[in-house]
Structure formats: structure tokens, C-alpha cells
Design a protein around this motif. Structure first.
Motif, PDB file in Angstrom:
ATOM      1  N   SER A  32       0.818  -1.199   0.000  1.00 50.34           N
ATOM      2  CA  SER A  32       0.000   0.000   0.000  1.00 50.34           C
ATOM      3  C   SER A  32       0.861   1.262   0.000  1.00 50.34           C
ATOM      4  CB  SER A  32      -0.901   0.011   1.235  1.00 50.34           C
ATOM      5  OG  SER A  32      -1.526   1.265   1.364  1.00 50.34           O
ATOM      6  N   VAL A  34      -0.913   4.136   0.467  1.00 45.39           N
ATOM      7  CA  VAL A  34      -1.950   5.006   1.001  1.00 45.39           C
ATOM      8  C   VAL A  34      -1.390   5.676   2.259  1.00 45.39           C
ATOM      9  CG1 VAL A  34      -4.283   5.077   1.984  1.00 45.39           C
ATOM     10  CG2 VAL A  34      -3.773   3.540   0.074  1.00 45.39           C
ATOM     11  N   GLY A  39      -3.844   1.625   4.280  1.00 45.52           N
ATOM     12  CA  GLY A  39      -3.963   0.581   3.262  1.00 45.52           C
ATOM     13  C   GLY A  39      -3.692  -0.803   3.820  1.00 45.52           C
ATOM     14  N   ARG A  40      -3.728  -1.798   2.928  1.00 46.72           N
ATOM     15  CA  ARG A  40      -3.412  -3.179   3.282  1.00 46.72           C
ATOM     16  C   ARG A  40      -2.320  -3.674   2.362  1.00 46.72           C
ATOM     17  NH1 ARG A  40      -8.794  -6.169   2.595  1.00 46.72           N
ATOM     18  NH2 ARG A  40      -7.348  -7.892   2.594  1.00 46.72           N
ATOM     19  N   SER A  41      -1.326  -4.358   2.919  1.00 50.55           N
ATOM     20  CA  SER A  41      -0.205  -4.886   2.146  1.00 50.55           C
ATOM     21  C   SER A  41      -0.082  -6.380   2.408  1.00 50.55           C
ATOM     22  CB  SER A  41       1.089  -4.168   2.531  1.00 50.55           C
ATOM     23  OG  SER A  41       0.987  -2.784   2.260  1.00 50.55           O
ATOM     24  N   ASN A  86       2.636  -1.478   5.618  1.00 50.39           N
ATOM     25  CA  ASN A  86       2.383  -0.413   4.653  1.00 50.39           C
ATOM     26  C   ASN A  86       3.599   0.504   4.538  1.00 50.39           C
ATOM     27  OD1 ASN A  86      -0.242  -1.373   4.300  1.00 50.39           O
ATOM     28  ND2 ASN A  86      -1.002  -0.136   5.983  1.00 50.39           N
ATOM     29  N   SER A 128      -1.556   4.739  -9.323  1.00 51.12           N
ATOM     30  CA  SER A 128      -1.897   5.986  -8.663  1.00 51.12           C
ATOM     31  C   SER A 128      -2.436   6.925  -9.730  1.00 51.12           C
ATOM     32  CB  SER A 128      -0.656   6.595  -8.000  1.00 51.12           C
ATOM     33  OG  SER A 128      -0.990   7.829  -7.406  1.00 51.12           O
ATOM     34  N   GLN A 135      -4.592   7.521  -2.923  1.00 50.83           N
ATOM     35  CA  GLN A 135      -4.771   6.082  -2.992  1.00 50.83           C
ATOM     36  C   GLN A 135      -3.687   5.499  -3.896  1.00 50.83           C
ATOM     37  OE1 GLN A 135      -7.351   4.659  -1.190  1.00 50.83           O
ATOM     38  NE2 GLN A 135      -7.646   6.748  -0.491  1.00 50.83           N
ATOM     39  N   ILE A 137      -1.287   1.539  -5.011  1.00 47.27           N
ATOM     40  CA  ILE A 137      -0.585   0.322  -4.610  1.00 47.27           C
ATOM     41  C   ILE A 137       0.685   0.176  -5.436  1.00 47.27           C
ATOM     42  CG2 ILE A 137      -2.625  -0.943  -3.813  1.00 47.27           C
ATOM     43  CD1 ILE A 137      -2.586  -2.440  -6.521  1.00 47.27           C
TER      44      ILE A 137
END
Length: 149
Positions: A32, A34, A39-41, A86, A128, A135, A137
Motif C-alpha cells: 500500500s 496510502v 492501506g493493506r499490504s 504499509n 496511482s 490512494q 498500490i
């Protein structure tokens, strides 16, 4: 006679080597980008196989019907999900998190190599929308190969 035997042995080795079945495996890391650590990684690795042909149609001038595959048939429910950190936290970019992710990804690669896989290709991308986008990834696909057992 020795020369013929050596020649036959070498020829057989090359025949077997060139006709070996190869299998591939894709492992994906999603990290992520973010802000504020929201976010999630993860590292994702499927444990089940899918045949792409079951979900493929061929478009022609005479037949342009769309693929009617059910999404639930495509989904993989048997996969490994390894948590990563993240890139950002509340204070901004966190280099310690990047180093931690590198250590975990290295461990995954080393484990796969120990299991007989060879790292064949690596492909990375960033998603992005640009300036002002909060936001995104960073995705990397690791493609491994080995001779089928």
C-alpha cells in the motif's frame, strides 16, 4: 566403444533436459502507498490451479458472444496471504517498514528456491491517479519456474 557410450549418454541427457515439462507459479506482493497507514499490504500465492481455457472465449466476426463464466467459478479460495507492512504511517514514509517487507519477501523467495523453484521473471507496477491522489498500490509479480515432478 567408449566414445559411442559417452556420446549416447550426453545425447540422452540433452534429450531429457530439452523435453522436461516446466511449470510456473506466480507470487504477487501488493504494498500500500496510502498515507497514514490506512492501506493493506500482502503477499498472495494461490494454492490451487485454474485452467484459463474454462474462462476464455474467442471473438470472431461471425461469433462475438461474450464469456458467461460465473465469477464464483473463477475465484480462488485456497491461497496463502502473508501480511506485509504499509509504506506509510502517520508520520509519512516508513523506511523500517520497507526493510521489514524486503526481509519477508526475501524469505518467501528463498523458501521457494529451497523447494526447487527458480525465479524466472519479476514485474512491478504502481497504480496511482497522480497529483492529489491519496490512494495507490505498488504491485510486484514474481514468476517462478521448475521442472514438473
Amino acid at each position: 566403444m567408449k566414445k559411442i557410450l559417452i556420446l549416447l549418454t550426453v545425447s540422452l541427457f540433452f534429450f531429457i533436459e530439452t523435453h522436461a515439462q516446466v511449470e510456473y507459479k506466480v507470487v504477487t506482493s501488493v504494498e500500500s502507498i496510502v498515507p497514514n497507514g490506512l492501506g493493506r499490504s500482502r503477499i498472495i500465492s494461490a494454492n490451487e490451479e485454474k485452467n484459463y481455457k474454462e474462462f476464455t472465449t474467442t471473438q470472431t466476426e461471425d461469433d462475438n458472444s461474450r464469456n458467461k463464466s460465473d465469477r464464483s467459478e473463477i475465484r480462488v479460495k485456497d491461497f496463502d496471504e502473508t501480511k506485509l507492512l504499509n509504506f506509510f504511517n502517520i508520520g509519512g514514509i516508513r523506511f523500517q517498514n520497507i526493510a521489514a517487507n524486503d526481509a519477508i519477501i526475501t524469505s518467501k523467495i528463498n523458501t521457494m528456491i529451497a523447494e526447487g523453484w527458480e525465479l524466472a521473471f519479476v514485474s512491478s507496477a504502481v497504480e496511482s491517479a497522480g497529483k492529489g491522489d491519496n490512494q495507490g498500490i505498488f504491485i510486484t509479480r514474481y514468476i517462478f519456474k521448475r521442472n514438473k515432478q
